[in-house]
Write an enzyme that holds these catalytic residues in place. Structure first.
Site, PDB file in Angstrom:
ATOM      1  CB  CYS A 129     -71.726  45.666 -58.682  1.00  0.00           C
ATOM      2  SG  CYS A 129     -70.416  44.463 -58.425  1.00  0.00           S
ATOM      3  CG  HIS A 141     -65.350  49.207 -61.439  1.00  0.00           C
ATOM      4  ND1 HIS A 141     -64.133  49.012 -62.041  1.00  0.00           N
ATOM      5  CD2 HIS A 141     -65.275  48.604 -60.229  1.00  0.00           C
ATOM      6  CE1 HIS A 141     -63.350  48.327 -61.221  1.00  0.00           C
ATOM      7  NE2 HIS A 141     -64.015  48.055 -60.114  1.00  0.00           N
TER       8      HIS A 141
END
Lengths: 221, 276
Positions: free
Chosen positions: A199, A132
């Site tokens: 991301c 993440h």
């Protein structure tokens, strides 16, 4: 000069000013440029396998038709990236059945190794670890600063066998999620390499999604 | 004169705004496959053979239970002959003339017993389409001198009423599975149980071979790799703290800029026309 004309000139000037500011902001908020994209692509080029040909008179490979046994795969269990202060536990993860997407570990401090692909022992293909960048509930993730990595930075992956292996960053790329060549990053052929994914890019606050993926490619150092 | 100049500036601004949104695309072109991959599977018990393709010895002393290949064969017709090791092709024990090999396929040629126990050669076309991420393909082929069977995984029949020389297949979750072969509709185990390690992104082809009567029932396995697919995506953030790029106000500002330029230009133009 008429009043009407002055108004028009003012509007033109304001328009130019607005566009100038917009352009400057757009330039300033561009992510750091991709580096090493060609190198990353070259690593993925499949190594030619010698082909057996009846006409060529080469010997044909013969194997005992035994049931396939579990291969010896060395899972990464810890990843250390000094340049961006990362020391993270690596979990073996697969596919989210509902979404058919990579099952990134729910805890943002931990990162996930794609257990269907190669492990650290591999002599070919891409070892994939994703983590993440952040989460709405838990804040910054292990890969928050992944996009700061640059060519030449080193990282160390420790395997389940206790052996530490060093890697050197050769590329950092940013792709829109709709365009990212995932087949290349999840390839099981080509040169052995470590692929880190998180991301990035503009965040869509309504969909709570980033537009892009940041991909860092490293090779055994 | 002045109008066209300002129009150009306005147009230039719009183009610049679009260019920032542009992202390079990567396209892969699959290589054209003119040849077929052909494997040979030996499923006749106790009978090592030499294999001849178009009159040329291709496999020497090929043993039961072995898998040879894959060979790259160009599309066309092939004569296949099996002899006892060292014997001339004239005294072949099994022969197939003009076996058609299509282009771009993946084929397994099985030398095996038919249901009545006679040696024969059966070509199978292997399904080498991609499997979904996390999946493996299991293909079971009945190439034994045995009656109709069911194939069970973890005690549950997954393929039913399979007969010689046919196959059954399915894409299943990758991983380990305990499998056995029973006489169709019964719990009478004919082969197994055996632990199957179905590796993700591969096809595991299991051939039931041998003879029930001769008590030589066994399995031969062939694995085809490289059928994996990438995951659908890598979702790895929903916080927004790392967001880059421009916000909504940027689009408003750009839009306003363009409108002001156009509006100003038009006013100026109409003002001049009016004066004429």
């Amino acid at each position: 000069m008429t009043v009407r004309n002055r108004g028009a000139l003012a509007a033109l000037a304001a328009g130019v000013a607005a566009l100038t500011v917009a352009t400057l902001v757009a330039c300033g908020s561009q992510p750091a440029e991709d580096v090493g994209a060609d190198e990353a692509a070259n690593l993925a080029t499949a190594t030619p396998t010698p082909s057996a040909s009846a006409a060529g008179g080469q010997s044909v490979p013969v194997t005992a038709g035994e049931l396939p046994a579990g291969a010896e795969i060395v899972p990464p269990v810890r990843l250390v990236i000094p340049a961006i202060d990362v020391t993270a536990t690596v979990n073996a993860v697969g596919i989210n059945k509902r979404t058919n997407e990579f099952e990134v570990p729910p805890s943002v401090d931990e990162i996930g190794w794609y257990r269907y692909g190669p492990g650290l022992e591999t002599t070919a293909g891409s070892i994939v670890i994703a983590g993440h960048v952040d989460s709405a509930q838990q804040g910054k993730g292990a890969f928050f600063r992944l996009r700061e990595l640059d060519q030449g930075d080193t990282l160390t992956a420790t395997g389940g066998d206790g052996k530490a292996r060093k890697y050197r960053v050769v590329a950092r790329e940013e792709y829109a999620k709709t365009k990212i060549p995932l087949d290349r990053y999840f390839a099981r052929d080509g040169k052995p390499r470590l692929t880190l994914i998180t991301c990035g890019g503009p965040f869509d606050a309504k969909a709570r999604k980033y537009r892009d993926n940041i991909v860092v490619t490293a090779v055994p150092a | 004169m002045q109008l066209s100049y300002f129009r150009r500036v306005a147009a230039g601004g719009a183009v610049a705004a679009l260019a920032f949104a542009g992202v390079g695309a990567f396209t892969a072109t699959p290589a054209y496959a003119a040849t077929s991959k052909v494997s040979v599977v030996h499923g006749i018990p106790d009978t090592p053979v030499d294999v001849y393709v178009n009159g040329k010895k291709t496999l020497d002393n090929f043993k039961p239970g072995d898998v040879a290949g894959p060979l790259n064969l160009e599309e066309g017709d092939y004569d296949i002959a099996l002899t006892k090791p060292g014997e001339p092709i004239g005294s072949a024990i099994l022969k197939v003339d003009n076996a058609a090999v299509p282009g771009g396929a993946n084929i397994s040629i099985a030398a095996h017993l038919d249901a009545a126990g006679q040696p024969k050669i059966t070509p199978f076309v292997n399904d080498v389409s991609k499997v979904d991420a996390g999946k493996a393909r299991l293909i079971v082929r009945h190439t034994a001198a045995a009656p109709e069977v069911d194939v069970r995984a973890g005690g549950t029949p997954v393929f039913k009423n399979l007969t010689n020389p046919n196959e059954a297949k399915g894409d299943v979750d990758a991983g380990n599975v305990k499998a056995d072969v029973v006489l169709a509709g019964t719990d009478t185990v004919a082969i197994g149980p055996a632990d199957l390690n179905l590796k993700e992104g591969t096809a595991t082809i299991v051939y039931a071979i041998g003879s029930a009567e001769g008590k030589t029932l066994d399995v031969v396995a062939q694995t085809i790799t490289g059928l994996h697919s990438a995951p659908g995506g890598v979702p790895s953030g929903d916080g927004g703290q790392a967001g880059t790029g421009v916000n909504t106000w940027w689009y408003v500002l750009t839009g306003a800029g363009v409108l002001l330029l156009l509006g100003g230009g038009v006013r100026m133009a109409t003002a001049r026309t009016g004066r004429k």
